[in-house]
Design an enzyme around this catalytic site. Structure first.
Site, PDB file in Angstrom:
ATOM      1  N   ASN A   8     -23.066  49.285  66.976  1.00 22.38           N
ATOM      2  CA  ASN A   8     -24.047  50.170  67.500  1.00 22.38           C
ATOM      3  C   ASN A   8     -25.350  49.412  68.209  1.00 22.38           C
ATOM      4  OD1 ASN A   8     -22.273  52.283  66.551  1.00 22.38           O
ATOM      5  ND2 ASN A   8     -23.620  52.000  64.419  1.00 22.38           N
ATOM      6  N   SER A  40     -18.858  53.519  63.688  1.00 21.86           N
ATOM      7  CA  SER A  40     -18.447  53.497  62.280  1.00 21.86           C
ATOM      8  C   SER A  40     -17.551  55.030  62.165  1.00 21.86           C
ATOM      9  CB  SER A  40     -19.294  53.618  61.484  1.00 21.86           C
ATOM     10  OG  SER A  40     -19.864  52.407  61.103  1.00 21.86           O
TER      11      SER A  40
END
Length: 736
Positions: free
Chosen positions: A250, A317
């Site tokens: 991220n 995720s």
């Protein structure tokens, strides 16, 4: 202290679901809606936009540019037209007694696979995460905790439970439904309650997954720190047939131009997954780079959570378990395909986004499921095995030219002329230049021509000697010794002869006329070809005659102590292998697999074969430079370093030796030919399974009575060599 790897988890809009009955909106003019704004929109700007259409912001969220608002129903269309508003939807309540599907299920076409009966049944999935909490919508098949503070694999953080639900939440009429809702979920708790893990705990989780027969590993975690050990264990898992799926990370920049993909998603053995939103745009946080292989839903994903609740989360995720779920469906649909083949099918079933073809934002594209009922026909891999040149060396004078052709040999035996397609380069253009295989000599000296095609190379040697004096009309062009490797003990005397080959083809014994010198007189001294061993160790003898030189290697190993292993205790050693096994044990090259088993019929891996050969050749394994291979165990590192330095072995790739791969009989023939400088003396075997790549090496072993093949027509080039067979080869070579 252990290295500490922090996982970056991106939490999006989180909604806790509870109760047993649906809640409907009142039939008045005010409606509760969820508004997604442009990422750069501040909270004050959100308030102003909503108030401008007579609405009120009831809650603004921290991790996403979104807000819950109350707004008159007739103002909704006007709000949608605002340039800062990306998406408007009703703020509904979802309840436990009514099953729903996350938006990603339809977007990835997962129901098409369900409709053909595919649910992931029988596929074992290891979720290496913060554990999986008890939940009425999840069924956990087993697991393990690798963290120090608890033996329970129950989730005390939330992330792992959310990931598990995306993969395998049950089809039970309430809650949510996972992509592969009948797959077997295994909770591997490697992350603590803060969402962090020691590197060793993650590695232990991967190791557990290999040992316990998992089919797929989901790693919704990553780090910007590379680790040789982590790469080694995921590579091993991939070699063992597992599929490894990891979040790309991220850390994406708004323009997405930097390479920010986390490890282990960067490794070639791992499927790196990026995230997209419901409009199929790259999530602004999604890391980008060449290691991104596919993209999946990763924004506002609804799944299971701790406390028997449900939640919306965002991040790569969440995208990774979507890919894991699809792979579980593929594994069930095509159980005979290898992990590499299933990975290829995954790539082929994608929707191309962004630039045509693979790109650093979406990889090959957004994953798409189908009925998976059609048989899969994958193109058989046909890798390049080697490059063969029509000539290997050339000597001449400036102005001379020679045309050399290059042929590529492939795994299936095909040979292709690649002279024009190959890349040709000269190490010293002052001596020789090359173009398309035509080599032109420009000046005096020596150089090498390198020919490269695909991942294979070959070398052509150019020698342009300085002209001899006018009176010298027949110079020496080659000097050879009748023995190049000498083995003995202090006090031994070995006579070596030197032969010079002249330009006109004459060969003359020049033993007495040549200059002889020893690099280490403490090991051996030499005079006129008479080599006397003076001590233990290794050295080289240099022989020089009229500008030509050749080198002889001398080994005088110290006496080995009596072995404590009695070969009579080996229950698998027959009389045929007994002399060879006794020789290896006596020289402390190998003491078998146990006190009762030598492992005669078991395949030998490349690492163990390297250890045997380095010991037999008495190579210096302490001072050899590092090989650069990252997959060599410490016990074999010195041997591999020494063999690579001596030019006897190479690796599978520039960084991978293939330490745990079995060794074929063809590969052994090549290695032994180099190690012992074996010659076929013009003999040619009649084996039908020997390609040009192995022909000279196999003929040399046959000519020197090292082996006679498996049958009259089969040498067994592609067959793995056993520990017993290699022991016999080394024993027979010991007398050479």
């Amino acid at each position: 202290m252990k290295n500490f790897v922090c996982r970056v988890i991106s939490f999006g809009l989180l909604m806790t679901l509870h109760g047993n009955h649906p809640v409907f909106a009142d039939s008045n003019e005010e409606k509760q809606m969820v508004i997604v704004f442009d990422e750069e929109t501040s909270e004050q700007e959100m308030d102003k936009t909503v108030e401008g259409v007579d609405g009120d912001v009831t809650e603004a969220f921290e991790q996403v540019s979104a807000a819950s608002v109350e707004i008159p129903e007739d103002s909704i269309d006007e709000l949608r037209k605002d340039p800062s508003v990306k998406h408007v939807e009703e703020d509904i309540l979802i309840h436990l007694n009514q099953q729903v599907e996350d938006w990603g299920i339809q977007a990835t076409n997962i129901p098409a696979a369900w409709n053909s009966g595919l649910t992931g049944q029988g596929v074992k999935v290891a979720v290496i995460d913060s554990g999986i909490a008890p939940h009425s919508d999840l069924r956990v098949a087993g697991g393990v905790s690798t963290v120090a503070y608890t033996s329970s694999y129950s989730d005390d953080q939330g992330h792992g439970t959310h990931v598990a639900g995306i993969i395998g939440a049950q089809n039970n009429s309430f809650g949510v439904r996972g992509a592969a809702y009948e797959s077997e979920l295994y909770a591997v708790k490697a992350f603590n309650q803060d969402g962090a893990a020691y590197l060793s705990d993650m590695i232990e989780g991967i190791d557990w997954s290999i040992s316990n027969g998992m089919d797929i590993i989901n790693l919704s975690a990553g780090t910007q720190v590379d680790s040789v050990v982590l790469q080694s264990v995921v590579d091993r898992a991939y070699t063992e047939g597992l599929l490894i799926v990891a979040a790309a990370g991220n850390d994406g920049a708004p323009d997405g131009l930097a390479d920010t993909v986390d490890f282990p998603a960067r490794y070639s053995s791992v499927i790196g997954v990026g995230a997209v939103d419901s409009n199929f745009n790259r999530a602004s946080f999604s890391s980008t780079g060449p290691a991104v292989e596919v993209a999946a839903p990763g924004v506002g994903v609804l799944s299971t959570y701790t406390g028997d609740r449900y939640a919306y989360l965002s991040g790569t995720s969440m995208a990774a378990p979507y890919v894991t779920g699809k792979l579980a469906l593929l594994k069930q649909a095509y159980p005979r395909l290898t992990n590499e083949e299933l990975r290829q099918v995954l790539i082929e079933h994608t929707r191309d986004l962004g630039a045509a073809g693979r790109d650093p934002f979406f990889g090959y594209g957004f994953i798409q499921a189908s009925s998976f009922t059609e048989p899969i026909e994958l193109e058989e891999e046909n890798p390049l095995n080697g490059i063969t040149l029509s000539e290997n060396s050339f000597s001449g004078v400036p102005g001379d030219a020679i045309q050399v052709t290059a042929a590529a040999t492939f795994k299936n035996g095909n040979v292709q002329n690649v002279t024009n397609e190959a890349t040709w380069s000269s190490a010293n253009t002052a001596v020789a230049t090359v173009e398309g295989g035509r080599i032109v000599l420009n000046g005096y000296g020596s150089t090498t021509i390198t020919v490269t095609y695909g991942d294979q190379s070959a070398v052509f040697i150019v020698n342009v000697p300085v002209p001899e004096p006018v009176q010298e009309t027949n110079p020496v062009v080659k000097l050879e010794a009748n023995q190049t490797i000498l083995l003995g003990q202090p006090g031994d005397v070995i006579n070596v002869t030197a032969s010079a080959t002249f330009k006109n083809g004459d060969v003359q014994n020049v033993t007495n006329g040549a200059a002889w010198s020893s690099a280490n007189p403490a090991v051996a001294v030499v005079k006129g070809g008479r080599v006397e061993l003076t001590g233990y160790g290794s050295t080289t003898i240099m022989v020089t005659y009229e500008g030509q030189s050749t080198m002889i290697v001398v080994n005088s190993p110290e006496p080995l102590p009596e072995s404590e292993t009695d070969i009579d205790s080996f229950q698998d050693v027959s009389s045929f292998y007994a002399p060879a096994i006794e020789y290896l044990v006596r020289k402390q090259i190998s003491n078998g697999l146990s006190q009762t088993e030598f492992g005669v019929q078991k395949n030998i891996i490349r690492a163990d074969a390297a250890i045997w050969l380095a010991k037999e050749l008495n190579l210096n394994t302490e001072r050899a430079p590092a090989s650069g291979f990252v997959d060599v165990p410490s016990r074999a590192a010195g041997a591999v370093n020494a063999l690579k330095e001596a030019g006897i072995i190479g690796g599978k790739t520039e960084t991978r030796f293939g330490a745990y791969d079995p060794l074929t009989r063809g590969e052994v023939a090549l290695i032994l030919q180099r190690a012992y400088n074996l010659s076929g003396d013009g003999r040619s075997s009649s084996f039908t399974d020997v390609s040009p790549r192995y022909k000279a090496a196999v003929d040399a072993l046959i000519a020197n009575n090292i082996t006679y093949g498996l049958t009259a027509t089969q040498f067994g080039v592609s067959r793995n060599i056993t520990r017993g067979q290699l022991a016999v080869f080394l024993y027979r070579l010991s007398s050479k």
